[in-house]
Motif scaffolding. Structure first.
Motif, PDB file in Angstrom:
ATOM      1  N   ALA A 118       0.914  -1.032   0.151  1.00  0.00           N
ATOM      2  CA  ALA A 118      -0.042  -0.108   0.106  1.00  0.00           C
ATOM      3  C   ALA A 118       0.862   1.294   0.009  1.00  0.00           C
ATOM      4  N   TRP A 119       0.444   2.390  -0.522  1.00  0.00           N
ATOM      5  CA  TRP A 119       0.983   3.721  -0.632  1.00  0.00           C
ATOM      6  C   TRP A 119      -0.149   4.747   0.059  1.00  0.00           C
ATOM      7  N   VAL A 120       0.373   5.250   0.778  1.00  0.00           N
ATOM      8  CA  VAL A 120      -0.886   6.248   1.628  1.00  0.00           C
ATOM      9  C   VAL A 120      -0.266   7.785   1.828  1.00  0.00           C
ATOM     10  N   TYR A 123      -1.510  11.856   3.367  1.00  0.00           N
ATOM     11  CA  TYR A 123      -2.722  12.431   3.820  1.00  0.00           C
ATOM     12  C   TYR A 123      -2.419  14.040   3.560  1.00  0.00           C
ATOM     13  N   GLU A 163      -7.009   2.172  -6.393  1.00  0.00           N
ATOM     14  CA  GLU A 163      -6.724   3.269  -5.636  1.00  0.00           C
ATOM     15  C   GLU A 163      -7.898   3.457  -4.917  1.00  0.00           C
ATOM     16  N   ILE A 174      -7.033  11.375   1.827  1.00  0.00           N
ATOM     17  CA  ILE A 174      -6.227  10.161   1.950  1.00  0.00           C
ATOM     18  C   ILE A 174      -6.290   9.343   0.775  1.00  0.00           C
ATOM     19  N   VAL A 178      -5.179   6.068  -1.105  1.00  0.00           N
ATOM     20  CA  VAL A 178      -4.548   4.947  -0.771  1.00  0.00           C
ATOM     21  C   VAL A 178      -4.463   4.103  -1.988  1.00  0.00           C
ATOM     22  N   CYS A 179      -3.199   3.822  -2.557  1.00  0.00           N
ATOM     23  CA  CYS A 179      -2.742   3.141  -3.599  1.00  0.00           C
ATOM     24  C   CYS A 179      -2.523   1.587  -3.144  1.00  0.00           C
ATOM     25  N   TYR A 196       4.264   4.566  -5.592  1.00  0.00           N
ATOM     26  CA  TYR A 196       3.178   5.441  -6.426  1.00  0.00           C
ATOM     27  C   TYR A 196       3.669   5.650  -7.805  1.00  0.00           C
TER      28      TYR A 196
END
Length: 145
Positions: A44-46, A48, A77, A131, A133-134, A139
Motif C-alpha cells: 500500500a502507498w498512503v 494524507y 486506488e 487520503i 490509498v494506492c 506510487y
C-alpha cells in the motif's frame, strides 16, 4: 527494546516534494504514511492532506492549484475524503464522467481507470482533507494521452 515487528510501524511520515501528474506537489510536500520505502513489505502507498481549519487563503490556494490531472495506475486506488460534512467538495473524474463529492465520502478507482481529482469548494472554518490509498507499495502513474 524493539520487537521483531518494529519495522512495520511508521512513526513519522516521509515528505515527498513531487508526485507525477499532481500540481500542488510543486508548492507543498506530501506526507507519505506508508510505502515500500518505509516498510519494504508494504503493498500500500498512503499519504494524507488534512486542513485543521480551512481559511479563505487556504481555500483559494487549493482551488487554484491543487489538482491531479488525468492519469491511471496498474493497481487499484481509493480516495478517502475525510472531515466535517461539506468541508471540502471535490470534482472527481472517473473514466469519462465527472462527479462532485463532498466530505466525508470515499471513491474506489479500479486499476486502469482514467481518473483525476481537484477541490472545487470548501467551507471556511471547517476541517477536512484527502487520503489517497494506492494498493501498491509505490506510487506509479501513467499519463492519459
Amino acid at each position: 527494546m524493539a520487537g521483531t515487528n518494529e519495522h512495520l510501524i511508521v512513526r513519522r511520515p516521509m515528505n515527498v516534494s513531487e508526485l507525477p501528474h499532481h500540481d500542488l506537489s510543486q508548492a507543498v510536500p506530501y506526507p507519505v504514511l506508508m510505502c515500500k520505502n518505509l516498510v519494504p513489505e508494504a503493498n500500500a502507498w498512503v499519504l494524507y492532506l488534512f486542513i485543521k481549519e480551512i481559511t479563505q487563503q487556504l481555500k483559494d490556494i487549493a482551488i487554484a492549484m491543487d489538482r491531479a490531472v488525468p492519469h491511471y495506475h496498474d493497481f487499484d486506488e481509493m480516495y478517502l475524503m475525510i472531515g466535517e460534512e461539506k468541508a471540502i467538495t471535490f470534482e472527481v473524474m472517473l473514466g469519462g464522467e465527472t462527479y462532485r463529492v463532498e466530505t466525508p465520502a470515499s471513491v474506489y478507482i479500479p486499476k486502469g481507470m482514467h481518473h483525476a481529482i481537484r477541490p472545487v469548494d470548501a467551507t471556511v472554518g471547517l476541517s477536512g482533507g484527502l487520503i489517497p490509498v494506492c494498493l501498491n507499495g509505490e506510487y506509479v502513474t501513467h499519463p492519459v494521452s
